[in-house]
Design an enzyme around this catalytic site. Sequence first.
Site, mmCIF file in Angstrom:
data_model
loop_
_atom_site.group_PDB
_atom_site.id
_atom_site.type_symbol
_atom_site.label_atom_id
_atom_site.label_comp_id
_atom_site.label_asym_id
_atom_site.label_seq_id
_atom_site.Cartn_x
_atom_site.Cartn_y
_atom_site.Cartn_z
ATOM 1 N N GLN A 203 0.818 -1.218 0.000
ATOM 2 C CA GLN A 203 0.000 0.000 0.000
ATOM 3 C C GLN A 203 0.849 1.264 0.000
ATOM 4 O O GLN A 203 0.322 2.363 0.186
ATOM 5 C CB GLN A 203 -0.939 0.013 1.227
ATOM 6 C CG GLN A 203 -1.909 -1.135 1.287
ATOM 7 C CD GLN A 203 -2.973 -1.086 0.185
ATOM 8 O OE1 GLN A 203 -3.154 -0.076 -0.496
ATOM 9 N NE2 GLN A 203 -3.680 -2.183 -0.001
ATOM 10 N N CYS A 366 -8.749 -8.649 5.077
ATOM 11 C CA CYS A 366 -7.669 -9.625 5.303
ATOM 12 C C CYS A 366 -6.789 -9.181 6.469
ATOM 13 O O CYS A 366 -5.559 -9.324 6.425
ATOM 14 C CB CYS A 366 -6.819 -9.828 4.050
ATOM 15 S SG CYS A 366 -7.759 -10.366 2.642
HETATM 16 N N1 7TS Z 1 -0.157 -6.462 1.998
HETATM 17 C C1 7TS Z 1 -1.031 -5.453 2.069
HETATM 18 C C2 7TS Z 1 -0.786 -4.338 3.041
HETATM 19 C C3 7TS Z 1 -2.137 -5.451 1.231
HETATM 20 O O1 7TS Z 1 -2.987 -4.433 1.292
HETATM 21 C C4 7TS Z 1 -2.329 -6.531 0.331
HETATM 22 C C5 7TS Z 1 -3.552 -6.621 -0.528
HETATM 23 C C6 7TS Z 1 -1.364 -7.528 0.283
HETATM 24 C C7 7TS Z 1 -0.282 -7.476 1.139
HETATM 25 C C8 7TS Z 1 -1.446 -8.647 -0.684
HETATM 26 O O2 7TS Z 1 -1.264 -8.185 -1.986
HETATM 27 P P1 7TS Z 1 -1.494 -9.153 -3.221
HETATM 28 O O3 7TS Z 1 -1.332 -8.260 -4.404
HETATM 29 O O4 7TS Z 1 -0.461 -10.199 -3.159
HETATM 30 O O5 7TS Z 1 -2.875 -9.687 -3.085
HETATM 31 N N2 7TS Z 1 -4.638 -5.878 -0.053
HETATM 32 C C9 7TS Z 1 -5.919 -5.935 -0.505
HETATM 33 C C10 7TS Z 1 -6.889 -5.131 0.047
HETATM 34 O O6 7TS Z 1 -6.708 -4.319 0.931
HETATM 35 N N3 7TS Z 1 -8.044 -5.394 -0.580
HETATM 36 O O7 7TS Z 1 -7.833 -6.345 -1.488
HETATM 37 C C11 7TS Z 1 -6.494 -6.694 -1.464
#
Ligand code: 7TS
Length: 412
Positions: A203, A366
């Site tokens: 993020q 999550c």
């Molecule tokens: N870490 C953070 C802080 C995140 O917000 C997310 C995904 C991930 C790890 C994982 O990322 P990915 O691209 O491998 O899935 N966050 C979110 C969310 O806040 N809503 O949907 C996905």
Amino acid sequence: MDKNIKRIRENFPILKRQINESPLIYLDNAATTQIPVSVSKKIMDFDETYRANVHRGVHTLGMWATEYYESVREKVKNFIHAKSKKEIVFTSGCTDSLNLVAATYGEQNIQAGDEIVVSIMEHHSNLLPWQQLAIRKHAKLKFIELDSKQQLDLADAKNKITSKTKIVAVAQVSNALGCINPIKELAKLAHQNNAVIVVDGAQAVGHFDVDVQKLDADFYAFSGHKMFGPDGIGVLYGRKKLLEKMPPYRLGGEMIADVTREGAVWAPVPQKFEAGTPNIEGVIGLEGAIDFIECVGLNEIRQHEQYLIRYLLPRIQEITGIIVYGPKDASDRTSVISFNVHGIHPHDLATALDLEGIEVRAGHHCAQPLMKTLGVESTVRVSVAIYNSQEEMDKFLDILVQIKEFFQNGLR
Ligand code: 7TS
């Protein structure tokens, strides 16, 4: 609408869509951002001009594809200010990057009795790999709690990070609270105790300048799809000397120097961690995403997101019956506001907003341990991006008040 924002929006055809007969107002950017035409076009151009597998064969097309792919590694290195492109591993996303570190560095370095420190606000992607590693190794998982402002409690971090700590794993920005965590200070604490720090940058990257060297991060993970890039591509930054000592994560083609009947010698980093045909289109798309961000400017992105959050935050808080989570000062946040409305289930609120074309996320994001700490099951989350306008914020606020009144009158 501001002329610049209008111009930026032209790059995102999806923003012209109607959803449920209303203009789309996309406020779920923390889940995934929309893709500018330049990114889709770059992927299409690659497929029409350069398509070949990378790092194999001697034919011209293959060499061009490889050069192109490797040039993006250089671009990512510059984008996050890494020392060497050997420190940039392409993965399938932030989740994959974090699992990689836990399964390799973690497996190799954690022993019974060691401690792993995470924060209570971690996304499950930066919690479960460490939690399960701790269980497997009979190590202890410790949580840095929130302070009274609902941001990371640095004083608690000072207590939790000790000489027993081997790994500190913390998000630079919380996806559920929007707060920016003090990574430099945490890195200092980790290093004073001979631990490494793993930073979840999902993020953060694309919202402000990230400099892995200034942060003194040992590992830094992020995803392309949250920064205007395609799905299925991510990055793991790792200090070269650490990556070199780690065992490979996945085994197969392209990650070896030599294979015999009896054994194998691994390829140098970063190839050691890129087994099999990589997501070449994803890498090309990631280049497009970085170009887009650099063309708009990270300062402009940060300023605009701050402008929108500064506008939204006090106005949401003014609405009676609304509770906002996380720091109350917009400058402690990036682009995320999580909240609940008294008496309305977050899913009902998100569905009602959706009926008006406003797309927000409702759920536990999550981050279930965080939700438990906040004393809720779920929240509604708005997350803005460079293409969102003040007019959209006004419409969102208007509709929010209308929905709240509708539910409350209905309840009478
Ligand atoms: N870490 C953070 C802080 C995140 O917000 C997310 C995904 C991930 C790890 C994982 O990322 P990915 O691209 O491998 O899935 N966050 C979110 C969310 O806040 N809503 O949907 C996905």
